[in-house]
Design an enzyme around this catalytic site. Structure first.
Site, PDB file in Angstrom:
ATOM      1  N   GLU A 197       0.833  -1.205   0.000  1.00 25.08           N
ATOM      2  CA  GLU A 197       0.000   0.000   0.000  1.00 25.08           C
ATOM      3  C   GLU A 197       0.863   1.249   0.000  1.00 25.08           C
ATOM      4  O   GLU A 197       1.921   1.263   0.613  1.00 25.08           O
ATOM      5  CB  GLU A 197      -0.868   0.033   1.272  1.00 25.08           C
ATOM      6  CG  GLU A 197      -2.266  -0.471   1.092  1.00 25.08           C
ATOM      7  CD  GLU A 197      -3.193   0.513   0.393  1.00 25.08           C
ATOM      8  OE1 GLU A 197      -2.725   1.358  -0.394  1.00 25.08           O
ATOM      9  OE2 GLU A 197      -4.395   0.426   0.618  1.00 25.08           O
ATOM     10  N   ASP A 198       0.379   2.289  -0.658  1.00 22.92           N
ATOM     11  CA  ASP A 198       1.079   3.564  -0.621  1.00 22.92           C
ATOM     12  C   ASP A 198       0.810   4.286   0.694  1.00 22.92           C
ATOM     13  O   ASP A 198       1.732   4.748   1.348  1.00 22.92           O
ATOM     14  CB  ASP A 198       0.696   4.444  -1.812  1.00 22.92           C
ATOM     15  CG  ASP A 198      -0.811   4.674  -1.950  1.00 22.92           C
ATOM     16  OD1 ASP A 198      -1.610   4.061  -1.209  1.00 22.92           O
ATOM     17  OD2 ASP A 198      -1.195   5.480  -2.827  1.00 22.92           O
ATOM     18  N   ASP A 255      -4.958   5.705   5.322  1.00 22.90           N
ATOM     19  CA  ASP A 255      -5.608   6.933   5.763  1.00 22.90           C
ATOM     20  C   ASP A 255      -6.670   6.563   6.794  1.00 22.90           C
ATOM     21  O   ASP A 255      -6.377   6.448   7.977  1.00 22.90           O
ATOM     22  CB  ASP A 255      -6.198   7.640   4.538  1.00 22.90           C
ATOM     23  CG  ASP A 255      -6.652   9.052   4.815  1.00 22.90           C
ATOM     24  OD1 ASP A 255      -7.113   9.321   5.941  1.00 22.90           O
ATOM     25  OD2 ASP A 255      -6.575   9.889   3.908  1.00 22.90           O
ATOM     26  N   PHE A 287      -2.831  16.121   3.573  1.00 18.28           N
ATOM     27  CA  PHE A 287      -2.950  15.544   2.237  1.00 18.28           C
ATOM     28  C   PHE A 287      -1.594  15.577   1.554  1.00 18.28           C
ATOM     29  O   PHE A 287      -1.026  16.646   1.330  1.00 18.28           O
ATOM     30  CB  PHE A 287      -3.987  16.287   1.400  1.00 18.28           C
ATOM     31  CG  PHE A 287      -4.336  15.537   0.147  1.00 18.28           C
ATOM     32  CD1 PHE A 287      -5.229  14.476   0.194  1.00 18.28           C
ATOM     33  CD2 PHE A 287      -3.741  15.852  -1.058  1.00 18.28           C
ATOM     34  CE1 PHE A 287      -5.514  13.749  -0.963  1.00 18.28           C
ATOM     35  CE2 PHE A 287      -4.031  15.141  -2.208  1.00 18.28           C
ATOM     36  CZ  PHE A 287      -4.929  14.087  -2.163  1.00 18.28           C
ATOM     37  N   ARG A 310       2.306  12.380  -9.130  1.00 22.52           N
ATOM     38  CA  ARG A 310       2.771  11.010  -8.869  1.00 22.52           C
ATOM     39  C   ARG A 310       4.275  10.858  -9.094  1.00 22.52           C
ATOM     40  O   ARG A 310       4.928  10.061  -8.443  1.00 22.52           O
ATOM     41  CB  ARG A 310       2.048  10.000  -9.766  1.00 22.52           C
ATOM     42  CG  ARG A 310       0.614   9.772  -9.406  1.00 22.52           C
ATOM     43  CD  ARG A 310       0.059   8.563 -10.156  1.00 22.52           C
ATOM     44  NE  ARG A 310      -1.388   8.512 -10.110  1.00 22.52           N
ATOM     45  CZ  ARG A 310      -2.100   8.052  -9.092  1.00 22.52           C
ATOM     46  NH1 ARG A 310      -1.487   7.607  -8.019  1.00 22.52           N
ATOM     47  NH2 ARG A 310      -3.417   8.042  -9.150  1.00 22.52           N
TER      48      ARG A 310
END
Length: 182
Positions: A105-106, A109, A158, A171
């Site tokens: 996973e990046d 959250d 964010f 990205r």
């Protein structure tokens, strides 16, 4: 590097994790995950699209035989906050039954997307499921999801870069930055 150097950097507040810090920590994670699977051939499942850069760097560092597949799971759409509705956009191309699975996973959250993904994959009868995440936000209201390896704990802001985006942009930044949110 100044964040005003190019159009790519517009809309960013500050660098949170620089390129050197990222590289160092990913090497450590790759060594640790590779050592944990030295006697098996795990299947890495990259969660698209955000994890593609992290997964490439991580897998090269692991130094063991492995297989790779991808899923795309979404709960964001074009927003900067999770919608709370999770859906599979792209499923796996192979069976995971009896396999040791590592979800890559990046960012974690709310935990909602990862919990949905673990539940979905568990029903497919893998031998095991473990999770490695590059980032985990410090959110008191997040779901408590089991994560075996975390690259960085970050504040609830964010972030973009190194695979993470804001409406498809940023990205390809080689670092993690805090994005300006209107």
């Amino acid at each position: 590097m100044s964040l005003t150097e190019s159009a790519l950097h517009q809309g960013l507040e500050r660098v949170l994790i620089n390129e050197d810090e990222l590289g160092r920590r990913i090497r450590e994670l790759g060594d640790d995950v590779g050592a944990a699977y030295s006697d098996s051939r795990p299947l890495l499942i990259g969660v698209l699209t955000g994890a593609f850069i992290f997964m490439g760097d991580l897998s090269r560092r692991m130094g063991i035989p492995l297989d790779v597949d991808f899923m795309a799971v979404s709960s964001y759409g074009q927003s900067t906050e999770s919608s709370g509705v999770v859906r599979i956009v792209k499923d796996l191309d192979r069976s995971i039954e009896g396999r040791d699975v590592i979800i890559v996973e990046d960012i974690i959250d709310s935990g909602l997307t990862l919990q949905y993904l673990i539940d979905t994959l568990q029903r497919r009868n893998p031998a095991s499921i473990r999770v490695v995440a590059l980032l985990k936000k410090d959110k008191p209201d997040a779901i408590d999801v089991p994560v075996d390896w975390v690259g960085f704990e970050i504040p609830d802001e964010f972030v973009v870069g190194y695979g993470l985006d804001k409406a498809g942009q940023y990205r390809n930044l080689p670092f993690i930055a805090v994005a300006r949110v209107p």
